[in-house]
Every structure is written in structure tokens, then in C-alpha cells.
Design a protein around this motif. Structure first.
Motif, PDB file in Angstrom:
ATOM      1  N   LYS A 246       0.846  -1.306   0.072  1.00 47.25           N
ATOM      2  CA  LYS A 246       0.223   0.005   0.097  1.00 47.25           C
ATOM      3  C   LYS A 246       0.799   1.398  -0.065  1.00 47.25           C
ATOM      4  O   LYS A 246       1.976   1.595   0.815  1.00 47.25           O
ATOM      5  CB  LYS A 246      -0.844  -0.091   1.233  1.00 47.25           C
ATOM      6  N   MET A 247       0.551   2.229  -0.698  1.00 48.31           N
ATOM      7  CA  MET A 247       1.177   3.412  -0.974  1.00 48.31           C
ATOM      8  C   MET A 247       0.823   4.573  -0.054  1.00 48.31           C
ATOM      9  O   MET A 247      -0.483   4.354   0.393  1.00 48.31           O
ATOM     10  CB  MET A 247       0.919   4.186  -2.367  1.00 48.31           C
ATOM     11  N   SER A 248       1.597   5.274   1.093  1.00 46.22           N
ATOM     12  CA  SER A 248       1.166   5.774   2.151  1.00 46.22           C
ATOM     13  C   SER A 248       2.228   6.779   2.731  1.00 46.22           C
ATOM     14  O   SER A 248       3.496   6.102   2.401  1.00 46.22           O
ATOM     15  CB  SER A 248       0.437   4.963   3.488  1.00 46.22           C
ATOM     16  N   LYS A 249       2.125   7.838   3.477  1.00 49.38           N
ATOM     17  CA  LYS A 249       2.924   8.720   3.707  1.00 49.38           C
ATOM     18  C   LYS A 249       3.792   7.943   4.965  1.00 49.38           C
ATOM     19  O   LYS A 249       4.909   8.130   5.362  1.00 49.38           O
ATOM     20  CB  LYS A 249       2.310   9.847   4.192  1.00 49.38           C
ATOM     21  N   SER A 250       2.920   6.996   5.743  1.00 44.41           N
ATOM     22  CA  SER A 250       3.588   6.176   6.954  1.00 44.41           C
ATOM     23  C   SER A 250       4.502   5.519   6.422  1.00 44.41           C
ATOM     24  O   SER A 250       5.679   5.137   6.994  1.00 44.41           O
ATOM     25  CB  SER A 250       2.569   5.849   7.685  1.00 44.41           C
ATOM     26  N   LEU A 251       4.635   4.932   5.272  1.00 38.71           N
ATOM     27  CA  LEU A 251       5.703   4.016   4.878  1.00 38.71           C
ATOM     28  C   LEU A 251       6.540   4.711   4.042  1.00 38.71           C
ATOM     29  O   LEU A 251       7.523   3.719   3.565  1.00 38.71           O
ATOM     30  CB  LEU A 251       4.628   2.736   3.790  1.00 38.71           C
ATOM     31  N   ASN A 252       6.312   6.060   3.756  1.00 38.82           N
ATOM     32  CA  ASN A 252       7.394   6.661   2.925  1.00 38.82           C
ATOM     33  C   ASN A 252       7.563   6.235   1.596  1.00 38.82           C
ATOM     34  O   ASN A 252       8.650   6.110   1.003  1.00 38.82           O
ATOM     35  CB  ASN A 252       8.685   6.782   3.632  1.00 38.82           C
ATOM     36  N   ASN A 253       6.513   5.619   1.028  1.00 39.80           N
ATOM     37  CA  ASN A 253       6.694   5.107  -0.152  1.00 39.80           C
ATOM     38  C   ASN A 253       5.664   5.463  -1.106  1.00 39.80           C
ATOM     39  O   ASN A 253       4.875   5.082  -2.083  1.00 39.80           O
ATOM     40  CB  ASN A 253       6.438   3.374  -0.360  1.00 39.80           C
ATOM     41  N   PHE A 254       5.422   6.851  -1.104  1.00 41.68           N
ATOM     42  CA  PHE A 254       4.567   7.698  -1.879  1.00 41.68           C
ATOM     43  C   PHE A 254       4.886   8.592  -2.878  1.00 41.68           C
ATOM     44  O   PHE A 254       6.237   9.138  -2.571  1.00 41.68           O
ATOM     45  CB  PHE A 254       3.295   8.504  -0.864  1.00 41.68           C
ATOM     46  N   PHE A 255       4.171   8.810  -3.849  1.00 42.97           N
ATOM     47  CA  PHE A 255       4.560   9.864  -4.877  1.00 42.97           C
ATOM     48  C   PHE A 255       3.479  11.180  -5.027  1.00 42.97           C
ATOM     49  O   PHE A 255       2.220  10.711  -4.944  1.00 42.97           O
ATOM     50  CB  PHE A 255       4.450   9.241  -6.293  1.00 42.97           C
TER      51      PHE A 255
END
Length: 481
Positions: free
Chosen positions: A268-277
Motif C-alpha cells: 500500500k502507498m502511504s505517507k507512513s510507509l514513505n513509499n508515496f508519490f
């Protein structure tokens, strides 16, 4: 009116849509917490609901659309304190950023965007009502919802209270009657914005805002409540508990609709995982149409994996559609030559594509299948254009006008290639190119008349190198960008 079926998260099945009020649709979509620029995961629900709203209006419904901004939140406060600015400086900045990218993605504006900070009286009144009805209790300036007071708690996420307690991340507070009880009001802390209330200065918990706002603007029940799948629990579960307990009856909403996640390598893309664009960054590399089409290329309930390859694929797919639009506009400029077997076939194909498109959209807004019908029509338009250009088939303006209406309806509902229809995207009707290209084509035709074929071909090839295609036919040459 065609029968519309919708997958309801509450019942876990598709149901025939029956509006609360005939001919009208009321919908509430959970908005962003404006503490940063919108990322791709934020964008999917808003593009999804924009398509749903467009289709409902196509079916003839009058739609009322409410979408909130959570402008009072821990993340906003932390961002403001980190920058040493006021909390509303942060929210104003990122609300403006939200509208900037959503406008570029052709997301039509909601009827109202209520802010938490502007609805404190409504929120406080609702909390006070829940306390009176024994659904909430106050502790040292904090107010908590008593989850055991609502017998249907868990009906949206389909989990028992015991299962939720085992799987949830619960803020430890030994004062609470039950670990699952959630905050309706938080007592003020130093460095935080606060408002006066019967329980002292403080601010709302997260969930109460949407209950208060949806009840204020849409009443109970209303038709659709939407958002990402991550909102099913606890946010939407808690909304149901608050609103139905406050009103003394249910349902709060008739149809709960949730979109799937955007993933990166299946995570899942999310700010908490720091894998977002960020959407604004993606738009520096891809067109808004390509990005929007990517977001609706799968069924809204399915996960959607983000990659450069997928966006490149979307760009190419849209160019095929764009070519069909260009060809439609070009054919409509030709003198009408009447009916033919080819035009009859094209009209039949358009009517079949419309039938398949609407059947797909009426089956839980299946944009993937609807797109397949749209591309099939584009293919038939391109074949017909080739027949006109190379086989002396007359252009049937009556048929072409109907085909244009159907084809444009399809692209308009999906919200893509709007500029292409107006000629702003370099099509044959673009005034910025038309006069210059007319001169070039005349010079090239003169070369061909004088049998200077090498020079004529060189002109064609040099134009192709800068993205302008020349197509020769017995009726003359045409171009597209």
C-alpha cells in the motif's frame, strides 16, 4: 432509466440502487487532512467519485456532493509547530495545493467543502446529545464514545468487538470504560488550537466531524458514503455508531462504497510507509489525462499498482483514443456524401459500444469494461476514416454526428481528452497550426504535382520528426499532431 447496481460494503453484495429521493442523489466523500501535498493514494478516491458523479448525472440524477477537509488534526498541529507557523497557515497552503492538482485532473468541484474549524457548534451539539443519551461520557475534559452502548458496533467492518480489540492499535488510557472507546472531544494541550465547550477548552476527535457534517448537509439517511478502504475501520465504523446513536435510528447511509489501495510492488502507498508519490511531482512527467486514466483503469474496488510502465501504457492508450477523436472531427469537416454500408456499420458499432459501456458502468461503475467498449468504438472510427480516405467511401455527416455524440459521452464521463474535442491538443481544428499547415500541405502537393517525390517525402518525414503526421488520400492530404 437503466438499472444501476452498486457493491455495498455494509452488506458485502451488489444491490440495485434506489435513491432516498427519486431523481436525486446525496453523497458524502471523506476528504484529505491538509498537512502535506496530495499523493497518488489520496487522488484515487476523488477521481473515482468524480467519475461516479458524472455517470449519475448522465443517468439523469441531480447530485449533491459534500466533501470535508479535516483541518484540525494532530498531523497539522505537528507540521505547524515544526515550521513555527499557525495551524491554519498549514491547512490553507495544502487545501490550495489539493485544488490545484485536482483541477488539473479534471475533478469537478463538490457542492460544498466543509471545514472542521467552521463546524464546532454542530460538533459540540452532537457530542452533548450523545452524552445525554448515555452513548458518551466525560473524563477530565475528554469525552469518549461508549462502544458497548451501540449494539450494532462492527456491522460495517464485519468484526466483533473482541476481534477489533485484538487487532486494533488502541491508545492506552486506563480511565476509559472500554479500551475500544474512542475520543469525541480532546482536552486542550499546550501548543494546540482549542475551542470552548461544556467540557472545557479542547478540540474534536477525528470521527465526529464527518457525522456532524453529513447530518447537517445531507440528513439521514443519504445515498452514498465513500472513501478509501482504509477508512472502513475505525473511521466509518465510528461514524455509523455516532450518527445512528444520535438520531436514535438507522441507517445513516444506504450504500457504503470504498475504493481499493494504490500499491507499489503490491504494498500500500502511504505517507507512513514513505513509499508515496506526490500528484504534483507525477504531473511533471506525465499528462493529467494519463494520470487520471491510470486511476480509473482498474475497477475501483481492485488494487492498482503504480509504475512508470503503467503510466507510459496509459499515455499510448489515450493517444489511440485521441487519434479517433481527431479522425471524427476531420470527417465531420468533409462534405457529406450520404449513406453507405460502411456508415451503417459504424453507426451499429457505436450503438453497440454505447450499450456495452452503459452496461459496464451500471454494473458497479466498472470503468475497466467501459473503457474496453470505448476503445472498440475508437477502432471502428479509425477503420471508417481509412475507408473514406482510401476507398472513396462518402463521409456520412448524420452518422458521424451521432457517433461523435456517443464517443464524446464516453470520454466525458471518464473525464479524459476534454481538450482534444475542442482542438486545444493539436488536432486538425487547432487554429494555432491550421493556417501554417495549410501552406505546407499546398507546397507539398505542388511538389507531388511536379513529380518531386523525394522533396515531398522529405517534408512529410521532417514533419513526422516533430510529431505531425501527414496522411494522403484521394480527397487530399490531412494532418494530425
Amino acid at each position: 432509466m437503466r438499472e444501476l447496481t452498486v457493491y455495498n460494503t455494509l452488506t458485502r453484495r451488489k444491490e440495485v440502487f434506489k435513491p432516498v429521493t427519486p431523481g436525486q442523489v446525496k453523497m458524502y466523500v471523506c476528504g484529505i487532512t491538509p498537512y502535506n501535498h496530495s499523493h497518488m493514494g489520496n487522488a484515487r478516491p476523488f477521481v473515482t467519485w468524480d467519475v461516479i458523479k458524472r455517470y449519475l448525472r448522465h443517468l439523469g440524477y441531480e447530485v449533491t456532493h459534500i466533501q470535508n477537509f479535516t483541518d484540525v488534526d494532530d498531523k497539522i498541529i505537528n507540521a505547524a509547530n515544526g515550521e513555527e507557523v499557525s495551524w491554519d497557515t498549514i491547512t490553507n497552503r495544502y487545501i490550495a495545493s489539493y485544488f490545484d492538482v485536482m483541477d488539473k485532473l479534471h475533478v469537478q468541484r463538490a457542492d460544498k467543502y466543509p471545514l472542521v474549524s467552521e463546524h464546532m457548534d454542530d460538533i459540540i451539539d452532537m457530542i452533548a446529545g450523545l452524552i445525554r443519551k448515555k452513548h458518551a461520557y466525560e473524563l477530565d475534559g475528554d469525552v469518549y464514545y461508549r462502544v458497548t452502548s451501540f449494539k450494532d458496533y462492527g456491522k460495517l467492518s464485519h468484526r466483533s468487538l473482541d476481534d477489533m480489540m485484538a487487532g486494533a492499535r488502541i491508545e492506552v488510557d486506563d480511565r476509559k470504560e472500554n479500551p475500544m472507546d474512542f475520543a469525541l472531544w480532546k482536552a486542550a494541550k499546550p501548543g494546540e488550537p482549542s475551542w470552548d465547550s461544556p467540557w472545557g477548552k479542547g478540540r474534536p476527535g477525528w470521527h465526529i466531524e464527518c457525522s456532524a457534517m453529513s447530518l447537517k448537509y445531507l440528513g439521514e439517511p443519504f445515498d452514498f458514503h465513500g472513501g478509501g478502504s482504509d477508512l472502513i475501520f475505525p473511521h466509518h465504523e465510528n461514524e455509523i455508531a455516532q450518527t445512528e446513536a444520535c438520531c436514535g435510528h438507522g441507517p445513516m447511509v444506504n450504500y457504503w462504497v470504498h475504493n481499493g489501495f494504490i500499491t507499489i510492488d503490491s504494498e500500500k502507498m502511504s505517507k507512513s510507509l514513505n513509499n508515496f508519490f506526490l500528484v504534483k511531482d507525477v504531473l511533471e512527467h506525465y499528462s493529467a489525462d494519463a494520470l487520471r486514466y491510470f486511476l480509473i483503469s482498474n475497477h475501483y474496488r481492485s488494487p492498482l499498482d503504480f509504475s512508470d510502465e503503467r503510466l507510459t501504457e496509459m499515455t499510448r492508450s489515450l493517444e489511440r483514443l485521441g487519434t479517433a477523436i481527431d479522425n471524427t472531427l476531420y470527417l465531420l469537416e468533409l462534405p457529406s456524401g450520404g449513406k453507405s454500408a460502411e456508415s451503417a456499420q459504424l453507426l451499429a458499432a457505436a450503438e453497440q459500444a454505447k450499450e456495452e459501456y452503459e452496461a459496464a458502468m451500471c454494473d458497479d461503475f466498472n470503468t475497466a469494461l467501459a473503457s474496453a467498449a470505448m476503445f472498440e468504438l475508437a477502432k471502428k472510427i479509425n477503420i471508417y476514416k481509412n475507408d473514406v480516405a482510401t476507398n472513396n467511401v462518402p463521409a456520412d455527416s448524420a452518422v458521424l454526428s451521432e457517433v461523435k455524440r456517443i464517443f464524446k459521452m464516453m470520454t466525458d464521463i471518464l473525464g479524459v481528452l476534454e481538450d482534444r474535442w475542442t482542438g486545444k491538443n493539436g488536432s486538425a481544428s487547432d487554429k494555432d497550426y491550421a493556417e501554417l499547415m495549410e501552406v505546407i500541405l499546398e507546397l507539398r502537393q505542388e511538389c507531388r504535382s511536379q513529380k518531386q517525390y523525394a522533396l515531398a517525402d522529405a517534408i512529410r518525414d521532417k514533419l513526422a520528426a516533430i510529431g505531425i503526421t501527414i496522411e494522403d488520400s484521394p480527397q487530399g492530404a490531412c494532418w494530425k499532431k
